[in-house]
Design a protein around this motif. Structure first.
Motif, mmCIF file in Angstrom:
data_model
loop_
_atom_site.group_PDB
_atom_site.id
_atom_site.type_symbol
_atom_site.label_atom_id
_atom_site.label_comp_id
_atom_site.label_asym_id
_atom_site.label_seq_id
_atom_site.Cartn_x
_atom_site.Cartn_y
_atom_site.Cartn_z
ATOM 1 N N MET A 160 0.836 -1.173 0.000
ATOM 2 C CA MET A 160 0.000 0.000 0.000
ATOM 3 C C MET A 160 0.887 1.244 0.000
ATOM 4 S SD MET A 160 -2.721 1.069 2.888
ATOM 5 C CE MET A 160 -3.073 2.781 3.114
ATOM 6 N N THR A 161 0.564 2.186 -0.858
ATOM 7 C CA THR A 161 1.313 3.430 -0.942
ATOM 8 C C THR A 161 0.519 4.542 -0.289
ATOM 9 O OG1 THR A 161 2.334 2.731 -3.002
ATOM 10 C CG2 THR A 161 2.388 5.073 -2.522
ATOM 11 N N ASN A 162 1.172 5.287 0.597
ATOM 12 C CA ASN A 162 0.555 6.442 1.232
ATOM 13 C C ASN A 162 0.649 7.646 0.313
ATOM 14 O OD1 ASN A 162 -0.220 5.477 3.899
ATOM 15 N ND2 ASN A 162 1.959 5.200 4.245
ATOM 16 N N ASP A 163 -0.078 8.705 0.670
ATOM 17 C CA ASP A 163 0.056 9.958 -0.050
ATOM 18 C C ASP A 163 1.481 10.474 0.106
ATOM 19 O OD1 ASP A 163 -2.593 9.966 -0.841
ATOM 20 O OD2 ASP A 163 -3.259 11.059 0.927
ATOM 21 N N TRP A 164 1.952 11.129 -0.919
ATOM 22 C CA TRP A 164 3.281 11.720 -0.894
ATOM 23 C C TRP A 164 3.149 13.217 -1.072
ATOM 24 C CZ3 TRP A 164 8.313 9.134 -2.380
ATOM 25 C CH2 TRP A 164 8.328 7.794 -1.954
ATOM 26 N N ILE A 165 4.038 13.965 -0.463
ATOM 27 C CA ILE A 165 4.018 15.416 -0.596
ATOM 28 C C ILE A 165 4.982 15.845 -1.693
ATOM 29 C CG2 ILE A 165 3.393 15.807 1.816
ATOM 30 C CD1 ILE A 165 6.417 16.636 2.223
ATOM 31 N N THR A 166 4.749 17.011 -2.220
ATOM 32 C CA THR A 166 5.673 17.621 -3.166
ATOM 33 C C THR A 166 6.764 18.314 -2.365
ATOM 34 O OG1 THR A 166 3.878 17.980 -4.736
ATOM 35 C CG2 THR A 166 5.879 19.284 -5.051
ATOM 36 N N LEU A 200 10.342 26.252 5.248
ATOM 37 C CA LEU A 200 10.329 24.798 5.078
ATOM 38 C C LEU A 200 9.246 24.175 5.946
ATOM 39 C CD1 LEU A 200 11.520 22.082 4.081
ATOM 40 C CD2 LEU A 200 13.061 22.194 6.063
ATOM 41 N N LEU A 201 9.212 24.545 7.226
ATOM 42 C CA LEU A 201 8.219 23.975 8.137
ATOM 43 C C LEU A 201 6.801 24.316 7.704
ATOM 44 C CD1 LEU A 201 10.033 24.618 11.540
ATOM 45 C CD2 LEU A 201 9.916 22.471 10.239
ATOM 46 N N GLU A 202 6.592 25.539 7.217
ATOM 47 C CA GLU A 202 5.271 25.933 6.710
ATOM 48 C C GLU A 202 4.883 25.087 5.509
ATOM 49 O OE1 GLU A 202 5.160 30.107 5.816
ATOM 50 O OE2 GLU A 202 5.702 30.659 7.877
ATOM 51 N N HIS A 203 5.821 24.889 4.576
ATOM 52 C CA HIS A 203 5.545 24.085 3.377
ATOM 53 C C HIS A 203 5.175 22.657 3.761
ATOM 54 C CE1 HIS A 203 5.980 22.540 -0.748
ATOM 55 N NE2 HIS A 203 6.506 21.483 -0.148
ATOM 56 N N LEU A 204 5.964 22.057 4.634
ATOM 57 C CA LEU A 204 5.720 20.665 5.016
ATOM 58 C C LEU A 204 4.385 20.513 5.729
ATOM 59 C CD1 LEU A 204 9.316 19.792 6.250
ATOM 60 C CD2 LEU A 204 8.227 19.031 4.122
ATOM 61 N N SER A 205 4.083 21.430 6.614
ATOM 62 C CA SER A 205 2.811 21.382 7.343
ATOM 63 C C SER A 205 1.633 21.552 6.393
ATOM 64 C CB SER A 205 2.806 22.463 8.430
ATOM 65 O OG SER A 205 1.594 22.445 9.130
ATOM 66 N N ALA A 206 1.718 22.529 5.496
ATOM 67 C CA ALA A 206 0.639 22.768 4.533
ATOM 68 C C ALA A 206 0.450 21.582 3.596
ATOM 69 C CB ALA A 206 0.923 24.043 3.731
ATOM 70 N N ALA A 207 1.527 20.870 3.301
ATOM 71 C CA ALA A 207 1.454 19.713 2.408
ATOM 72 C C ALA A 207 0.893 18.475 3.108
ATOM 73 C CB ALA A 207 2.838 19.404 1.839
ATOM 74 N N GLY A 208 0.768 18.537 4.438
ATOM 75 C CA GLY A 208 0.196 17.412 5.175
ATOM 76 C C GLY A 208 1.202 16.420 5.714
ATOM 77 N N ALA A 209 2.456 16.795 5.756
ATOM 78 C CA ALA A 209 3.477 15.890 6.285
ATOM 79 C C ALA A 209 3.567 16.028 7.800
ATOM 80 C CB ALA A 209 4.836 16.206 5.671
ATOM 81 N N GLY A 210 3.845 14.922 8.457
ATOM 82 C CA GLY A 210 4.239 14.987 9.849
ATOM 83 C C GLY A 210 5.670 15.492 9.873
ATOM 84 N N VAL A 211 6.000 16.315 10.841
ATOM 85 C CA VAL A 211 7.333 16.910 10.895
ATOM 86 C C VAL A 211 7.918 16.742 12.285
ATOM 87 C CG1 VAL A 211 8.689 19.030 10.613
ATOM 88 C CG2 VAL A 211 6.673 18.652 9.188
ATOM 89 N N VAL A 212 9.157 16.277 12.348
ATOM 90 C CA VAL A 212 9.907 16.249 13.600
ATOM 91 C C VAL A 212 11.261 16.899 13.336
ATOM 92 C CG1 VAL A 212 8.773 14.191 14.530
ATOM 93 C CG2 VAL A 212 10.865 13.942 13.201
#
Length: 142
Positions: free
Chosen positions: A1-7, A31-43
């Motif tokens: 199964m493939t999850n959604d991927w962000i740009t 960078l953090l704004e882009h990742l959050s808006a794209a739906g990625a979890g960020v640590v």
């Protein structure tokens, strides 16, 4: 199964087209704004004070869930791959701080860390999960 991927973000946030992805410290917020808006979890994880692989993996274990039995070596991390796929939410971005400091202090450890994390990203990609790592760099000219 493939999850959604962000740009992935492009210039000027991301300096290079290929891995390892370097981001200037001044672009961290974007960078953090882009990742959050794209739906990625960020640590975020700071590896600048690491002295060995145990310290590197210990820092990762502070920000990500690992099985209790997982040791402090890269082989142990790869042995825990199935459990990590279940525990982590994808797409997942890890923002690494302190790489320039680590490169000066422990160049071999820094290079092994980048290689180990890149290998982990590749394994997740093969399994259909997006794990992407961004290394904060010093501004050009410093």
């Amino acid at each position: 199964m493939t999850n959604d991927w962000i740009t992935l973000p492009g210039p000027p946030i991301r300096e290079e087209q290929g891995e390892p992805y370097l981001v200037r410290e001044s672009e961290r917020g974007r960078l953090l704004e882009h990742l959050s808006a794209a739906g990625a979890g960020v640590v975020e994880v700071d590896l600048g004070d690491a002295d060995n692989a145990v310290d590197v993996l210990g820092a990762l274990k502070e920000v990500l869930e690992f099985p209790s039995w997982c040791g402090s070596g890269w082989d142990s991390i790869f042995d825990a791959f199935s459990e990590l796929r279940e525990a982590w939410s994808f797409p997942l971005a890890i923002v690494v701080l302190g790489l320039p400091k680590l490169l000066v202090k422990q160049p071999h450890l820094a290079l092994n860390t980048v290689l180990g994390i890149s290998r982990l990203c590749e394994e997740f990609s093969i399994a259909g999960d997006q794990l992407v790592v961004f290394y904060l760099s010093e501004p050009r000219g410093n």
